[in-house]
Design a protein around this motif. Structure first.
Motif, PDB file in Angstrom:
ATOM      1  N   PHE A 289     -16.271 -32.124   6.882  1.00  0.00           N
ATOM      2  CA  PHE A 289     -15.831 -32.524   5.547  1.00  0.00           C
ATOM      3  C   PHE A 289     -15.513 -34.025   5.539  1.00  0.00           C
ATOM      4  CE2 PHE A 289     -14.433 -28.027   5.752  1.00  0.00           C
ATOM      5  CZ  PHE A 289     -15.015 -27.536   4.587  1.00  0.00           C
ATOM      6  N   TYR A 290     -15.580 -34.612   4.342  1.00  0.00           N
ATOM      7  CA  TYR A 290     -15.115 -35.982   4.125  1.00  0.00           C
ATOM      8  C   TYR A 290     -13.989 -35.927   3.104  1.00  0.00           C
ATOM      9  CZ  TYR A 290     -19.021 -37.773   6.801  1.00  0.00           C
ATOM     10  OH  TYR A 290     -19.901 -38.049   7.816  1.00  0.00           O
ATOM     11  N   GLY A 291     -12.882 -36.578   3.431  1.00  0.00           N
ATOM     12  CA  GLY A 291     -11.667 -36.462   2.644  1.00  0.00           C
ATOM     13  C   GLY A 291     -11.832 -36.636   1.154  1.00  0.00           C
ATOM     14  N   LYS A 292     -12.562 -37.664   0.723  1.00  0.00           N
ATOM     15  CA  LYS A 292     -12.669 -37.939  -0.709  1.00  0.00           C
ATOM     16  C   LYS A 292     -13.592 -36.960  -1.433  1.00  0.00           C
ATOM     17  CE  LYS A 292     -16.355 -41.418  -0.256  1.00  0.00           C
ATOM     18  NZ  LYS A 292     -16.745 -42.813  -0.545  1.00  0.00           N
ATOM     19  N   ASP A 293     -14.408 -36.226  -0.656  1.00  0.00           N
ATOM     20  CA  ASP A 293     -15.372 -35.312  -1.271  1.00  0.00           C
ATOM     21  C   ASP A 293     -14.985 -33.848  -1.140  1.00  0.00           C
ATOM     22  OD1 ASP A 293     -17.057 -37.462  -1.943  1.00  0.00           O
ATOM     23  OD2 ASP A 293     -17.939 -37.449   0.066  1.00  0.00           O
ATOM     24  N   THR A 294     -13.820 -33.569  -0.620  1.00  0.00           N
ATOM     25  CA  THR A 294     -13.431 -32.171  -0.424  1.00  0.00           C
ATOM     26  C   THR A 294     -12.019 -31.928  -0.930  1.00  0.00           C
ATOM     27  OG1 THR A 294     -13.437 -30.362   1.183  1.00  0.00           O
ATOM     28  CG2 THR A 294     -12.423 -32.429   1.891  1.00  0.00           C
ATOM     29  N   ASP A 295     -11.596 -30.702  -0.839  1.00  0.00           N
ATOM     30  CA  ASP A 295     -10.231 -30.339  -1.230  1.00  0.00           C
ATOM     31  C   ASP A 295      -9.625 -29.481  -0.134  1.00  0.00           C
ATOM     32  OD1 ASP A 295     -10.514 -27.292  -2.062  1.00  0.00           O
ATOM     33  OD2 ASP A 295     -12.242 -28.364  -2.892  1.00  0.00           O
ATOM     34  N   LEU A 296      -8.354 -29.335  -0.200  1.00  0.00           N
ATOM     35  CA  LEU A 296      -7.590 -28.658   0.839  1.00  0.00           C
ATOM     36  C   LEU A 296      -8.021 -27.203   1.035  1.00  0.00           C
ATOM     37  CD1 LEU A 296      -5.296 -29.180   2.824  1.00  0.00           C
ATOM     38  CD2 LEU A 296      -3.695 -28.444   1.053  1.00  0.00           C
ATOM     39  N   MET A 297      -8.252 -26.500  -0.066  1.00  0.00           N
ATOM     40  CA  MET A 297      -8.582 -25.085   0.043  1.00  0.00           C
ATOM     41  C   MET A 297      -9.943 -24.866   0.701  1.00  0.00           C
ATOM     42  SD  MET A 297      -5.910 -23.640  -0.799  1.00  0.00           S
ATOM     43  CE  MET A 297      -6.600 -22.018  -0.448  1.00  0.00           C
ATOM     44  N   SER A 298     -10.885 -25.788   0.493  1.00  0.00           N
ATOM     45  CA  SER A 298     -12.186 -25.671   1.153  1.00  0.00           C
ATOM     46  C   SER A 298     -12.029 -25.796   2.662  1.00  0.00           C
ATOM     47  CB  SER A 298     -13.140 -26.755   0.636  1.00  0.00           C
ATOM     48  OG  SER A 298     -13.412 -26.576  -0.736  1.00  0.00           O
ATOM     49  N   VAL A 299     -11.183 -26.723   3.074  1.00  0.00           N
ATOM     50  CA  VAL A 299     -10.921 -26.908   4.505  1.00  0.00           C
ATOM     51  C   VAL A 299     -10.259 -25.673   5.087  1.00  0.00           C
ATOM     52  CG1 VAL A 299      -9.624 -28.263   6.211  1.00  0.00           C
ATOM     53  CG2 VAL A 299     -10.752 -29.423   4.294  1.00  0.00           C
ATOM     54  N   LEU A 300      -9.275 -25.138   4.368  1.00  0.00           N
ATOM     55  CA  LEU A 300      -8.543 -23.973   4.869  1.00  0.00           C
ATOM     56  C   LEU A 300      -9.429 -22.723   4.905  1.00  0.00           C
ATOM     57  CD1 LEU A 300      -5.059 -24.441   3.168  1.00  0.00           C
ATOM     58  CD2 LEU A 300      -5.700 -24.910   5.534  1.00  0.00           C
ATOM     59  N   ASN A 301     -10.255 -22.538   3.886  1.00  0.00           N
ATOM     60  CA  ASN A 301     -11.148 -21.379   3.869  1.00  0.00           C
ATOM     61  C   ASN A 301     -12.118 -21.412   5.042  1.00  0.00           C
ATOM     62  OD1 ASN A 301      -9.993 -20.260   1.567  1.00  0.00           O
ATOM     63  ND2 ASN A 301     -11.407 -21.310   0.172  1.00  0.00           N
ATOM     64  N   SER A 302     -12.631 -22.593   5.347  1.00  0.00           N
ATOM     65  CA  SER A 302     -13.527 -22.726   6.502  1.00  0.00           C
ATOM     66  C   SER A 302     -12.775 -22.463   7.807  1.00  0.00           C
ATOM     67  CB  SER A 302     -14.145 -24.125   6.528  1.00  0.00           C
ATOM     68  OG  SER A 302     -15.043 -24.304   5.460  1.00  0.00           O
ATOM     69  N   SER A 303     -11.547 -22.938   7.865  1.00  0.00           N
ATOM     70  CA  SER A 303     -10.760 -22.799   9.089  1.00  0.00           C
ATOM     71  C   SER A 303     -10.405 -21.340   9.388  1.00  0.00           C
ATOM     72  CB  SER A 303      -9.471 -23.623   8.984  1.00  0.00           C
ATOM     73  OG  SER A 303      -9.762 -24.990   8.778  1.00  0.00           O
TER      74      SER A 303
END
Length: 338
Positions: free
Chosen positions: A53-67
């Motif tokens: 992910f790139y910070g400016k192009d993503t959101d927190l929930m997308s990161v968490l769902n992947s994790s």
């Protein structure tokens, strides 16, 4: 832990479920991030088990769902968040009405996920609960800016690690010109080593031929000539700068001279000269130059020189002057020497 320690653990397959790489110096953050991205998983594993992910192009929930996903046909999955300083991290607080999803995950991360945040060009707020949760359940690495006086030693260490050698004078010249941007320095050194046989000592001749820094006509030699009040040599160097403006832009010359004379000014405040290098923050190799400059230019004159440098910095930007850069440098040198 140092970046080298982290890389050693990663190579030995000793993983943490959480990593926060933060700090002003991006070099080590990129070094660890690149290893995570390209070496932790095999090419076959990456297709299903690596998300970048790139910070400016993503959101927190997308990161968490992947994790929260489990790896497929692999022991681990990697979730890498680059430029995490640009991501909206959400509120750090918890209350009875709502649960912070990020904090909830950080408090109980999935052991089969390697979640890496690359937070560059600044420090993450250590007071936040998210910081403390990562510290408790993972690993935090702060990549601090290298002080100018430490850069020559860093260059020597980097060169040695690649199987080459470099003398102090050459490493100091490089540090003087390239500043303390480690990524820029490493890039120039890599290009330099491509043209030199392994095991060789890197000399000023190599630097001149491959990076374009003249061994005789450079800011470092200009400083030495000014220390000695050698007007002939000063004018030789300034004439060279005028003839080669792209290799010696006035902004670089003025910046280096301002840094130099600011340290000369600091010399006038130091009472115990036995620790002068540490007190003014320079490589011990160059202490004699600063001592000589302090003798050549008393406190009042040094203050005047710093004022001249600021004046000519403005003039070089078109403030109250339309003179060419070469003419401005000649005027400035006259004022410094007289």
């Amino acid at each position: 832990m140092t970046a080298a320690d982290i890389l050693k653990d990663l190579k030995n397959r000793k993983f943490k479920p959480l990593y926060l790489l933060h700090g002003e110096e991006p070099f080590y953050i990129d070094q660890v991030s690149n290893y995570v991205e390209h070496q932790l998983l095999s090419d076959a594993e990456k297709g299903f088990n690596q998300t970048v992910f790139y910070g400016k192009d993503t959101d927190l929930m997308s990161v968490l769902n992947s994790s929260k996903r489990y790896p497929m046909m692999a022991d681990y999955q990697v979730v890498l968040v680059k430029e995490a300083q640009d991501m909206k991290w959400g509120k750090d607080d918890e209350d009875k009405k709502s649960i912070n999803p990020l904090l909830a995950y950080l408090e109980n991360p999935l052991p089969s996920t390697i979640l890496v945040f690359c937070y560059k060009y600044g420090k993450f707020d250590k007071r936040k609960k998210t910081y403390k949760a990562i510290e408790k359940n993972g690993l935090i690495f702060e990549s601090a800016t290298l002080y100018d006086n430490k850069v020559p030693g860093w260059i020597e260490s980097y060169i040695t690690g690649k199987g080459y050698r470099i003398n102090q004078h050459a490493s100091a010249i490089l540090a003087e010109y390239l500043g303390n941007d480690l990524s820029k320095i490493a890039n120039e050194l890599e290009k330099l080593m491509l043209n030199i046989s392994a095991g060789q000592e890197i000399t000023l001749e190599h630097i001149q031929n491959n990076i374009g820094i003249s061994k005789e006509y450079n800011v470092f030699e200009l400083q030495t000539a000014l220390c000695q009040k050698n007007a002939f040599k000063v004018n030789q160097i300034i004439n060279y700068f005028e003839a080669n403006p792209k290799a010696n832009p006035i902004v670089l010359v003025l910046g280096n001279l301002n840094n130099f004379f600011s340290k000369v000014l600091a010399c006038h405040y130091v009472k115990d000269r036995s620790n002068l290098a540490r007190e003014i923050g320079v490589n011990p190799y160059f202490v004699k130059d600063y001592e000589q400059a302090a003798r050549s230019y008393d406190y009042g004159k040094t203050m005047n020189i710093i004022s001249y440098l600021r004046e000519y910095d403005l003039k070089s930007k078109g403030v109250d002057s339309n003179a060419e850069d070469g003419a401005l440098l000649k005027e400035l040198m006259f004022k410094i020497l007289h």
